[in-house]
Design an enzyme around this catalytic site. Sequence first.
Site, PDB file in Angstrom:
ATOM      1  N   SER A 132       0.877  -1.169   0.000  1.00  0.00           N
ATOM      2  CA  SER A 132       0.000   0.000   0.000  1.00  0.00           C
ATOM      3  C   SER A 132       0.908   1.210   0.000  1.00  0.00           C
ATOM      4  O   SER A 132       2.079   1.103   0.373  1.00  0.00           O
ATOM      5  CB  SER A 132      -0.835  -0.014   1.287  1.00  0.00           C
ATOM      6  N   TYR A 145      -2.027  -1.490  10.766  1.00  0.00           N
ATOM      7  CA  TYR A 145      -2.042  -1.731   9.312  1.00  0.00           C
ATOM      8  C   TYR A 145      -0.698  -1.290   8.717  1.00  0.00           C
ATOM      9  O   TYR A 145      -0.078  -2.028   7.944  1.00  0.00           O
ATOM     10  CB  TYR A 145      -3.201  -0.972   8.666  1.00  0.00           C
TER      11      TYR A 145
END
Length: 268
Positions: A132, A145
């Site tokens: 990401s 995360y």
Amino acid sequence: MQKAIFITGASSGLGKATAKLFQQKGWKVIATMRNPDKETDLAGLENVTLLQLDVTDTNSIEAAVTVAIGSDDVDVVFNNAGYGLMGSLEALTDKQILKEINTNLLGVIRITKAFIPHFRERKQGLFISTTSMGGFLGFPLHSIYHATKFGVEGWSESMSFELGLHNIGIKTIAPGGISTDFTGRSLDRSSHRAYTELEDKLFANIDRMMEAAATPEQIAEIVYEAATDNKDQVRYVAGNDANAMYARWLEIGKEDFRREIRQQFLGR
Ligand SMILES: NC(=O)c1ccc[n+]([C@@H]2O[C@H](COP(=O)([O-])OP(=O)(O)OC[C@H]3O[C@@H](n4cnc5c(N)ncnc54)[C@H](OP(=O)(O)O)[C@@H]3O)[C@@H](O)[C@H]2O)c1
């Protein structure tokens, strides 16, 4: 010779779009997912095999990898399964934290480890993992995360050296927003009264950020590029939003970028 790709998290979003794209390009696709019985889109497509795989379950990994390499040579492994976890650290339980790390980080490491002997024997192979833009820059209230996605980025960079000894490649795909189930059913989130104002700002911002999201098909094209371009490159930033942020991050530097994010969310 027909090539084969093994994909995790192929039941929806980027995993499914990637499975469809590679199938259209003439590849064999081993599409793995937690519940293959429920899959209707991919079932029945020529050259697509569905296998059960939960990336947090070592028995399931061993079974799926054994079947995959038992029937075909695998050329590319796409570690894509993952989900979001949002909330201040104080709001998260140990169970939530462990599950996120187990899925997004340890899942990638375990699948990779299971395939290395196959690739080493063949003296070729490529691992690609979905990280990401949150694998190189940080947003508020996503600390665990980020720990997993920064983790996969750093781990991949280090792995590139030992895998390179055996002509095995490793790459990451770092997307910005993708219009998938990620901010819906694939998002675990918890609130805490001490962080309400920041939570509200973040939720409002995420909706705005997702307006610029790429489609899973657009990001799947980058996965295909990474799988076929033979480039000695680890990170592929994917999508207009991620590329714009990456350019800004490079332009002003990490610390000023972090101050800009703070200004945006905390107003100081
Ligand atoms: N969408 C975004 O904005 C965005 C941005 C940057 C990065 N990413 C990354 O992109 C990847 C794919 O997400 P997506 O956007 O395509 O969302 P998605 O449509 O929700 O897909 C997530 C996939 O991961 C699977 N999964 C979750 N836990 C699993 C487990 N324990 N074992 C096996 N599969 C599991 C899900 O399977 P089930 O169907 O069984 O739940 C689903 O197939 C993730 O790694 C995510 O972190 C997404």
